[in-house]
Every structure is written in C-alpha cells, then in structure tokens.
Motif scaffolding. Structure first.
Motif, PDB file in Angstrom:
ATOM      1  N   PRO A 244      -4.340  -4.352   0.441  1.00 53.58           N
ATOM      2  CA  PRO A 244      -5.370  -5.124   1.137  1.00 53.58           C
ATOM      3  C   PRO A 244      -5.516  -4.768   2.610  1.00 53.58           C
ATOM      4  O   PRO A 244      -6.626  -4.798   3.155  1.00 53.58           O
ATOM      5  CB  PRO A 244      -4.901  -6.577   0.952  1.00 53.58           C
ATOM      6  CG  PRO A 244      -4.100  -6.552  -0.311  1.00 53.58           C
ATOM      7  CD  PRO A 244      -3.404  -5.219  -0.305  1.00 53.58           C
ATOM      8  N   ASP A 245      -4.402  -4.415   3.278  1.00 55.22           N
ATOM      9  CA  ASP A 245      -4.460  -4.097   4.706  1.00 55.22           C
ATOM     10  C   ASP A 245      -5.303  -2.862   4.995  1.00 55.22           C
ATOM     11  O   ASP A 245      -5.741  -2.665   6.135  1.00 55.22           O
ATOM     12  CB  ASP A 245      -3.051  -3.876   5.260  1.00 55.22           C
ATOM     13  CG  ASP A 245      -2.252  -5.164   5.329  1.00 55.22           C
ATOM     14  OD1 ASP A 245      -2.870  -6.239   5.242  1.00 55.22           O
ATOM     15  OD2 ASP A 245      -1.010  -5.089   5.451  1.00 55.22           O
ATOM     16  N   HIS A 246      -5.511  -2.003   3.994  1.00 54.66           N
ATOM     17  CA  HIS A 246      -6.256  -0.773   4.210  1.00 54.66           C
ATOM     18  C   HIS A 246      -7.762  -0.954   3.983  1.00 54.66           C
ATOM     19  O   HIS A 246      -8.522  -0.011   4.179  1.00 54.66           O
ATOM     20  CB  HIS A 246      -5.734   0.326   3.284  1.00 54.66           C
ATOM     21  CG  HIS A 246      -4.330   0.739   3.597  1.00 54.66           C
ATOM     22  ND1 HIS A 246      -3.595   1.590   2.785  1.00 54.66           N
ATOM     23  CD2 HIS A 246      -3.512   0.416   4.628  1.00 54.66           C
ATOM     24  CE1 HIS A 246      -2.396   1.758   3.314  1.00 54.66           C
ATOM     25  NE2 HIS A 246      -2.319   1.061   4.423  1.00 54.66           N
ATOM     26  N   ARG A 247      -8.179  -2.133   3.566  1.00 56.03           N
ATOM     27  CA  ARG A 247      -9.605  -2.396   3.359  1.00 56.03           C
ATOM     28  C   ARG A 247     -10.265  -2.785   4.682  1.00 56.03           C
ATOM     29  O   ARG A 247      -9.574  -3.141   5.642  1.00 56.03           O
ATOM     30  CB  ARG A 247      -9.790  -3.510   2.318  1.00 56.03           C
ATOM     31  CG  ARG A 247      -9.237  -3.140   0.949  1.00 56.03           C
ATOM     32  CD  ARG A 247      -9.172  -4.335  -0.003  1.00 56.03           C
ATOM     33  NE  ARG A 247      -8.231  -4.058  -1.092  1.00 56.03           N
ATOM     34  CZ  ARG A 247      -7.644  -4.971  -1.837  1.00 56.03           C
ATOM     35  NH1 ARG A 247      -7.916  -6.250  -1.649  1.00 56.03           N
ATOM     36  NH2 ARG A 247      -6.790  -4.624  -2.791  1.00 56.03           N
ATOM     37  N   PRO A 248     -11.608  -2.741   4.755  1.00 53.68           N
ATOM     38  CA  PRO A 248     -12.285  -3.195   5.975  1.00 53.68           C
ATOM     39  C   PRO A 248     -11.852  -4.606   6.345  1.00 53.68           C
ATOM     40  O   PRO A 248     -11.451  -5.410   5.494  1.00 53.68           O
ATOM     41  CB  PRO A 248     -13.765  -3.134   5.592  1.00 53.68           C
ATOM     42  CG  PRO A 248     -13.833  -2.061   4.547  1.00 53.68           C
ATOM     43  CD  PRO A 248     -12.554  -2.188   3.767  1.00 53.68           C
TER      44      PRO A 248
END
Length: 796
Positions: A244-248
């Motif tokens: 999730p941290d790598h999503r916008p």
C-alpha cells in the motif's frame, strides 16, 4: 416486495437490481413526495450486527458529494432492514464503459477518485470498488454507490468467506489483513487497468484470482494495448502495487493525473482502434455484438466537471494562510477513524474551542488564550513530525506560534489523531522530544508563554495517547448509532442556520463567530461544543445571571446567553435538546485550588480542571497532563506471566464430557460445570448437546458478565492436541485472549478490568494498538500462541 409500503412511508414500485446483500427497488417517499431507491438488506444475524450496521449507516449518511449516491435514511420494518438512497436516473458504469471513449472513461474515473478522496478524509473506506458500484446519470456523471456497505456484509456474513469481488480485490483484502483507504486505490487501479486494456489483470476461478492479487505481477498494460501512453501505464502499475505504501498518496492525486491523461488523449485525437474482449460475466450485456470497441478519442469536448461540494473535510478554505498550508500537508494522506476516536478527539477540540468559561463582572475568558496556544502547538508539532523535522517545518511552526492566528476552528479530529500517531512508539517519541526542543529554542513566544515548571514546551492539556482524552470527554461505554444520529442532526442545524451557529459561538468563544472556518467544524466537534455550552449556561454564575437580566430587561440588548437560549428554542428539535441536557451531569465544575497553580498558570481557572468520571477525590488537574512521557514511561500495566494459559481441543473435550456426565447424573454437592482457574477468573465449557458445529466456552468471574467464545466443535473430536484458546492475565486483573472460532479463524479479546469493558478484534495488530493506547504490555507471542511455533518463555 413490489407494492409493499415500509413503515407507512416508502411505497416499493419496481425492482431495479439484486445483489449479494439484497435487492434495490424504486420507491416513493409518501411524506416528502420524492422518488428514492430502497435497498432491502438480507436477513441479518443478531442485535449486535444490526447495531454496528446502524452505526455505519449514520456515518455514511453524511457523505455529501456530487459523485456519491446520497444515503438518506436507515430503518427497520417488521424485521426487515432497509436503506433509503438517492435514485440515479441512468445505468451502471459496468454496462456503459465499453461504449464510450478512453478520454470519457478517464473523466469518469477522475470523478470517482474525487469521491473516494472526499470520503477517505472523513475516515470512510468503500471496500468494494468495481464498475457495478459506479452509477451514471443521464448525462454520464458518475455516482459512487454502496459506499461502506461491504463492511456491513462482513459483519452480517456467517460463511467465513472473504468479502468483496475477487477481480477487484486488493492484496491486503484478499489476505484478510486490516484495511485502510489504500485498498480502494488498488481496486480503482484494477478498474483503470480494465478500462485501458479491455480486461482485468487477473482471471480464473475466484480463489485463483485472489491468490494472484496477493502474489502475481500483472501483465504490462501496454502489452495488451500498445496505444496507451507510458504515463498512464505508470499510474496503473503504481495503483496495483502489492505494498500500500507504494501506491499514490490519495484520491485527489489520482484524479489530477487522470485529468492530465484525459487532456493528452483529447489532444492526440488518434483514430487507432483496439480489440477489447469481454470479460467473464459481461458477455451478452453490452451493446456491441462482437465485443470490440474503439479506443480512439473523439474530438468532442468532455462534459464539464461537476463543481465540488461547498463543504470539505480537508483544510477549510477560510483557515489562516500559514495554518492552511500546514493543514493541507497534514491532511493530504487520509487515515481511518473509529467511532470512539471520533468521540474523544471531537470532545478535545470542543474543549479547546469552548472550554473557557465567562468569568468576572465583564464576563471575560481568562483561559481562552491558553486553549488557543494549545491548538497552535498541536498543529505545529504535527506538521513538524510529518515533515520529518525539516528546517522549513521548524521555521513555519515558529512563525505560527509568533503570529498567533486562531486555528481552533480549522482543526479536525484527524489532526488530533495524527498528532497522537506522530509519537505512538518509542522511536517516534524520541524524535518528538527533539523536535519540541528545537521549536522551544527557536521561538521566543514559546519560551516566554508555553513552558511548564520544568522548562518543557508544554502549556498543559497536551495528550500523549488516545486514552488521555478520556480525561476531557465525559465517560461513555460506547459510541452508538443514536449518538451519531444526534451528531448529524445538530450538524445540519449548525450548517444551515446561521443565527443558531452564531449564537452558540458568541457565547462559547471570543472570536470564532467571525471565523468562516467554523461552518466546517466536524459534527463530532459541534455536538460536544453545544453540550458544553448548555452545561455552562445551566451552571452559570450569579454575576452572569444578573448580567443577562440587566441586558434583556433594562438595556433591551440581549446578552449572548439570552440570544443562545432563544436560538435553541427555535432551531434545535425538542427531543435533541432533551438528549443534550440528559448528558450534562457528565460535566463537572470543580472548585479553584489556587495552590495548584504556579506563576505560569496565573490565568488558569477551574474551567481548565475537569473530573474524570467519578474518581475518589473528584478531580484531575489537566495542567498536570504533561505530554512528555509515553505509555512505557508512565508505568505500564504488566502481565503476571509472559506465557498464557493454553487450552487444547482435547482439554475442552474432557471438560465437556465431565459436564455432560454431571447433567445426566445430577449431584447437589457437585456443580455441573468443572471450573478451571485462569488467574482471578475461571474457564467453563457449556455442556450443550444441540449443536455439532461449534463448542461453547466461557470465562467467568467478571462483575455481572462473562466472556463467551464459540470454538470448533468439541463433541465432534478433531486433533486433541490443537491449541484453541490462549489467555494472558494482567496485574490489574485485565485479560487478553486469542481463540480459534468455529470457522477456524483466530479472534482476539481484551477485557479491561479498570473500566469493566470488553473489546473484540479479528486482527492482532488492532489488539496491540489498543493495548498501547491503554498503557498495557503486549504479549510478544500474541499471533503465535495457537500455532506450532509457540515456545514458552518459562517452560515447565
């Protein structure tokens, strides 16, 4: 049910659709004479489930956005629960998207991303994003529907299956993890992938698709459709990141990038076409007979965006410029708030805004500057911590403290929650102290006005953990749907009735009535602010009562208090006023103890000193609530033993056999239930012979209650060595437990003895978070206690 009238009001006329949770009907509201959509829910499972559904519905009812289907009401008729929603005069995006251009699809999904961003900033997530839950008006304006209803399905479901639509499910949802707003962004990425290539990234049977979401890398979108731009492919793949941290960072960022892609698509005006095969379940439902459509963008201009709603739950537009810049940064990434967090943070902000009583002959507010300082410091420290303690963030915080704008009306419960999150671990606490020291050294105003007797930057009433806020909010066992409904009712009056809002603010505050940001106060802040105002009004001093009479009868210029009384009579429903007044005894006005205040507290008064419930001495000094120590430094509540009491299926089977035998051969001198000591409590197996799918176990010894657990079947046997229950005991007699339920899922329980409350969790992280907030030691093998990898700390 066509022809049925629910509660003598909603006449069902036509079925519009049917799904996993029930059916949707067009209906007429016979009172308001308007057409609505009624979603009739399938049979639910018990009052607890219905209570949670009602609570969720009350929170969803405040989603007022042009691209969210409005939820008007929630009710029950003859045991049937139903939702009353806005009727949308078009079709679903599922049936429409293949017949429109890529540019138009990007426009629609940008609006959907805006709707998600709006809801995420109110602490609400959708959980079931898919084309079928996006409705279109006759002019192709999207309306996001079934917002938050999938959580209701989870609460009502007894099958033990993962809820959601497999093709659009995020990896964390597929693996049963705790969800936050980024699960919706992943599902939106699946929709975008499908819209750009013609098919979802993963196909197959449901369990195979779920596994692929967790483990498989999706095929590059440009392999399926070479006409796509590199930037659109990049956005899609970022949204589909497993982590999730790598999503916008937010829906608003996605909406901006989608609109940029739409403009580029319109500017290209290409005529190339692509073959887009129909996905499973869509064949036969589209207008195209061969399942192919054009991907080219037409020269036609996309419909103008619908204007955003007036109210926003981000940074108020009217906030002071520097504060707005800091708030925009703080609120950029949404967080989820529980109902209890909303309650506690709302009361805290209400106290900062209206907790200063009118004092003396001139009815001044000696505590108001102190509360304004506290609000600024909350904002300043949160901004610094989220910015990584940068030089720029320190400089901005210093400027905020030196300029002293009043920011209280601009703060929301999310700011308070993020302030607490910025110091919720030992590492963060260390950084927090370092940043606070830097701010103190850089700000002259802070050194002169905001330090405590130890020279720490602390004007009092600065919480360190969520449980600190219980010292400000009246004691409450739970936040229920009735309270949330009253929040919403009062907030509607607040938003629409200028005279009422002005009357409350003029009585409760010095200047907030002139602050345009006050209209955007969260309902969780408005309601306790009004509660506090009613309390202050009914317990006003003789001097204030005399002043009211002089102004009203001699000067014929009503005082703020008299204007407040009149505004209440006209604007607030009588039943809501009764509820407000019923809770007023939760507020205590304590005597002033001059000896408790040092030189730095010369302006303090009893309004800054509230009671916590009904403590033995009747008072707690909030100025002593220093924000320096974290839970571990205050004196943590420790476990009596690091190893839990563990019970296997065989242990429970033996107890069940004994209990059954005792029932068949009663003995007056011997109880039917053999009691197994568990610290100060006792574990018993209920000797039921009626059910085969579950065992019934209870832990007894709490005042007026017991903790009940449904385990795998005891009488049907199974692996006798399989641990199914583990229990830890605390030195304050609290209890933490994990158990395997009849669906073979692990569940977690906390019995908090000081408050006499039970908390239930389905994730060990949620239990650990609660233990931290309560200042309690966390069992270090909580998630392994029922597994083969468990190793006792003190083996016998």
């Amino acid at each position: 049910m066509i022809g049925t009238t629910l509660n003598q009001r909603f006449s069902l006329e036509k079925e519009l659709g049917r799904g996993g949770m029930g059916a949707v009907y067009r209906a007429t509201d016979q009172i308001l004479q308007r057409s609505v959509a009624i979603k009739v829910l399938k049979e639910q499972s018990g009052e607890e489930v219905n209570r949670r559904i009602r609570l969720e519905a009350q929170i969803l009812a405040r989603l007022l956005h042009d691209h969210v289907v409005r939820l008007y009401d929630f009710g029950e008729a003859n045991g049937t629960w139903y939702l009353v929603m806005e009727e949308v005069d078009g079709t679903s995006y599922l049936r429409r998207w293949r017949s429109i251009t890529l540019a138009e699809r990007l426009r629609i999904l940008a609006h959907v991303a805006d709707a998600l961003d709006y809801a995420h900033h109110q602490g609400v997530i959708h959980r079931d994003m898919k084309p079928g839950n996006v409705l279109l008006t006759a002019t192709d304006q999207p309306k996001l529907s079934d917002f938050g209803l999938s959580v209701m399905a989870e609460q009502a479901d007894e099958s033990g299956t993962i809820r959601g639509t497999p093709q659009y499910m995020s990896p964390e949802q597929a693996s049963g993890q705790r969800l936050d707003f980024r699960t919706d962004l992943y599902s939106l990425g699946v929709m975008l992938y499908e819209n750009a290539t013609g098919s979802v990234p993963f196909t197959g049977k449901s369990m195979s698709v779920i596994a692929q979401h967790v483990n498989a890398i999706p095929e590059s979108p440009r392999i399926r459709n070479p006409a796509l731009s590199e930037s659109l492919e990049t956005l899609i793949l970022q949204l589909l990141s497993k982590k999730p941290d790598h999503r916008p960072a937010s829906g608003s960022e996605i909406a901006r990038r989608l609109r940029e892609e739409m403009e580029q698509e319109l500017a290209r005006g290409t005529t190339s076409t692509g073959q887009l095969p129909l996905t499973d379940g869509e064949r036969g439902r589209q207008d195209s007979t061969n399942g192919t459509i054009t991907l080219s963008a037409s020269k036609a201009t996309a419909p103008a965006p619908t204007p955003a709603p007036v109210l926003s739950y981000g940074a108020p537009k009217a906030a002071p410029p520097l504060a707005k810049s800091m708030l925009d940064s703080i609120l950029a990434e949404p967080i989820m708030l529980t109902a209890d967090e909303r309650y506690l943070c709302g009361h805290y902000l209400a106290y900062l805004l209206g907790g200063s009583r009118r004092k003396g002959l001139l009815l001044r507010r000696p505590l108001d500057p102190r509360n304004a300082d506290r609000a600024r410091l909350i904002l300043a420290m949160t901004s610094i911590m989220l910015a990584g303690n940068s030089d720029e963030s320190i400089a901005n915080a210093v400027e905020l403290l030196e300029q002293r704008p009043d920011v209280r009306s601009s703060l929301s419960p999310i700011v308070v929650a993020k302030y607490l999150l910025s110091r919720d671990s030992p590492a963060k606490t260390k950084k927090f102290r370092r940043a606070r020291k830097q701010l103190l050294e850089a700000s002259k105003y802070a050194r002169e006005h905001l330090t405590d007797e130890k020279g720490v930057l602390n004007p009092g009433l600065m919480p360190a953990v969520l449980s600190d806020l219980q010292k400000v909010a009246p004691e409450r066992t739970e936040v229920d749907d009735e309270l949330v409904e009253r929040w919403n009712q009062v907030a509607e009056v607040w938003r629409d009735n200028v005279k009422f809002r002005t009357a409350v603010l003029r009585y409760a505050t010095r200047n907030a009535a002139n602050d345009p940001a006050s209209i955007e106060l969260w309902p969780e802040v408005v309601y306790p602010l009004i509660e506090r105002v009613r309390w202050q009004r009914q317990t006003r001093t003789k001097a204030e009562a005399i002043w009211d009479n002089v102004c009203a009868h001699l000067l014929h210029v009503p005082d703020a208090g008299v204007q407040l009384d009149r505004a209440f009579e006209k604007a607030v429903p009588a039943q809501v006023v009764q509820q407000l007044d019923a809770d007023l005894d939760s507020f205590d006005d304590e005597p002033i103890l001059d000896a408790d205040f040092g030189p730095a507290d010369s302006q303090a008064s009893n309004a800054d000193r509230l009671a916590v419930g009904r403590s033995s001495d009747g008072a707690v000094n909030l100025d002593a609530l220093v924000d320096d120590p974290g839970p571990s430094e205050r004196g943590i509540v420790s476990l009596t033993n690091p190893d839990p009491y563990r019970f296997t299926l065989g242990d429970l089977g033996d107890l069940w056999q004994e209990a059954i035998a005792a029932l068949r051969t009663p003995n007056k001198n011997k109880p039917a239930h053999r009691l197994v000591p568990v610290g100060p409590y006792r574990l018993v197996v209920i000797p039921s012979v009626r059910g085969r799918s579950a065992g019934q176990v209870a832990i007894q010894g709490m005042p007026n209650k017991q903790i009940e657990m449904l385990t795998p079947s005891i009488r049907m046997g199974g692996s006798g060595r399989k641990p199914v229950i583990a229990v830890w005991i605390y030195r304050d007699n609290s209890l933490a437990a994990t158990y395997l339920d009849f669906k073979k899922s692990e569940n977690y329980i906390l019995w908090h003895a000081p408050n006499g409350q039970q908390f239930n969790f389905d994730d060990p992280g949620e239990l650990n978070h609660m233990l931290y907030n309560l200042g309690m030691e966390s069992p270090d093998q909580l998630d392994r206690a029922l597994s083969k990898s468990f190793k006792p700390k003190k083996p016998v």
